[in-house]
Design a protein around this motif. Structure first.
Motif, short mmCIF file in Angstrom:
data_model
loop_
_atom_site.label_atom_id
_atom_site.label_comp_id
_atom_site.label_asym_id
_atom_site.label_seq_id
_atom_site.Cartn_x
_atom_site.Cartn_y
_atom_site.Cartn_z
N PRO A 2 47.38 42.46 28.01
CA PRO A 2 47.68 41.03 28.18
C PRO A 2 49.11 40.84 28.67
CG PRO A 2 47.66 41.60 25.86
CD PRO A 2 47.17 42.80 26.60
N ALA A 3 49.32 39.81 29.47
CA ALA A 3 50.64 39.53 30.02
C ALA A 3 51.60 39.00 28.95
CB ALA A 3 50.53 38.52 31.16
N VAL A 4 51.05 38.31 27.95
CA VAL A 4 51.87 37.67 26.92
C VAL A 4 51.29 37.97 25.55
CG1 VAL A 4 52.66 35.43 26.02
CG2 VAL A 4 52.54 35.80 28.47
N VAL A 5 52.16 38.21 24.58
CA VAL A 5 51.77 38.38 23.18
C VAL A 5 52.56 37.35 22.38
CG1 VAL A 5 51.82 39.91 21.18
CG2 VAL A 5 51.29 40.84 23.43
N TYR A 11 56.39 37.24 23.64
CA TYR A 11 56.81 38.51 24.23
C TYR A 11 56.01 38.71 25.51
CZ TYR A 11 59.31 39.65 19.98
OH TYR A 11 60.20 39.65 18.93
N ARG A 12 56.69 39.07 26.60
CA ARG A 12 56.03 39.28 27.89
C ARG A 12 56.02 40.76 28.24
NH1 ARG A 12 54.98 34.43 29.95
NH2 ARG A 12 56.25 32.70 29.21
N ARG A 13 54.88 41.20 28.80
CA ARG A 13 54.71 42.62 29.16
C ARG A 13 55.63 42.98 30.31
NH1 ARG A 13 51.54 44.98 32.82
NH2 ARG A 13 50.18 43.19 33.04
N ASP A 14 56.27 44.14 30.20
CA ASP A 14 57.12 44.68 31.26
C ASP A 14 56.19 45.34 32.28
OD1 ASP A 14 58.82 46.09 32.91
OD2 ASP A 14 60.11 46.78 31.28
N PRO A 15 56.06 44.77 33.49
CA PRO A 15 55.12 45.30 34.48
C PRO A 15 55.52 46.67 35.02
CG PRO A 15 56.42 43.55 35.45
CD PRO A 15 56.78 43.61 33.99
N PRO A 34 53.86 53.91 25.02
CA PRO A 34 53.53 52.56 24.59
C PRO A 34 53.94 51.54 25.66
CG PRO A 34 55.56 53.25 23.50
CD PRO A 34 55.06 54.42 24.32
N LEU A 35 53.04 50.57 25.88
CA LEU A 35 53.40 49.46 26.76
C LEU A 35 54.58 48.74 26.12
CD1 LEU A 35 49.83 48.09 27.51
CD2 LEU A 35 51.20 49.62 28.92
N ARG A 36 55.35 48.05 26.91
CA ARG A 36 56.55 47.40 26.39
C ARG A 36 56.47 45.89 26.62
NH1 ARG A 36 61.08 50.66 25.35
NH2 ARG A 36 62.87 49.36 24.91
N TYR A 37 56.72 45.15 25.57
CA TYR A 37 56.74 43.69 25.62
C TYR A 37 58.13 43.22 25.22
CZ TYR A 37 51.71 43.51 26.23
OH TYR A 37 50.45 43.64 26.74
N GLY A 38 58.80 42.53 26.12
CA GLY A 38 60.15 42.03 25.85
C GLY A 38 60.15 40.60 25.35
N TYR A 39 61.06 40.31 24.47
CA TYR A 39 61.21 38.98 23.90
C TYR A 39 61.60 37.99 24.97
CZ TYR A 39 63.10 35.18 21.05
OH TYR A 39 63.37 33.97 20.49
N ASP A 40 60.93 36.84 25.03
CA ASP A 40 61.22 35.80 26.00
C ASP A 40 62.09 34.74 25.32
OD1 ASP A 40 61.28 33.70 27.80
OD2 ASP A 40 59.14 33.73 28.20
N HIS A 41 63.39 34.75 25.63
CA HIS A 41 64.34 33.82 25.00
C HIS A 41 64.06 32.37 25.38
CE1 HIS A 41 66.93 37.03 23.51
NE2 HIS A 41 66.68 37.64 24.65
N ALA A 42 63.47 32.15 26.55
CA ALA A 42 63.27 30.79 27.05
C ALA A 42 62.01 30.13 26.52
CB ALA A 42 63.22 30.80 28.57
N SER A 43 61.14 30.89 25.86
CA SER A 43 59.88 30.29 25.39
C SER A 43 60.14 29.47 24.13
CB SER A 43 58.85 31.38 25.13
OG SER A 43 59.30 32.21 24.09
N PRO A 44 59.17 28.62 23.78
CA PRO A 44 59.38 27.70 22.65
C PRO A 44 59.71 28.38 21.34
CG PRO A 44 57.10 27.61 23.40
CD PRO A 44 57.86 28.53 24.30
#
Length: 94
Positions: A48-51, A74-78, A84-94
């Protein structure tokens, strides 16, 4: 003449809903990077693109019972194509 039946609902057999996560689907390992869930490991299906991560908040007395959760995205690093897949924290999300 048209018949409308007896007014009783027909007997229905219970149906089983399809599994949202089949037991045979192992998924891939993923790692959350940054933010409040930094270092958390989980399994994801279909990359998934977003968790979304939620954390329960304590509420004060109010007029009605309710639940409040803090939401972190958290958004997936493409660029990462292996476990392990990597999901980075999205500071701009709610």
């Amino acid at each position: 003449m048209h018949s409308y039946g007896t007014g009783e609902a027909p007997t229905r057999l219970p149906s089983t809903a399809p599994d949202l996560v089949p037991e045979t689907a192992a998924g891939e390992q993923a790692l959350l990077d940054g933010g409040p869930a930094h270092g958390t490991r989980l399994r994801v299906l279909d990359r998934p693109a977003v968790v979304q991560v939620t954390y329960p908040c304590r509420t004060e007395d109010g007029p009605t019972p309710f639940r409040v959760d803090a939401l972190y995205v958290y958004r997936r690093d493409p660029r990462v194509h292996h476990e392990p897949l990597r999901y980075g924290y999205d500071h701009a999300s709610p």
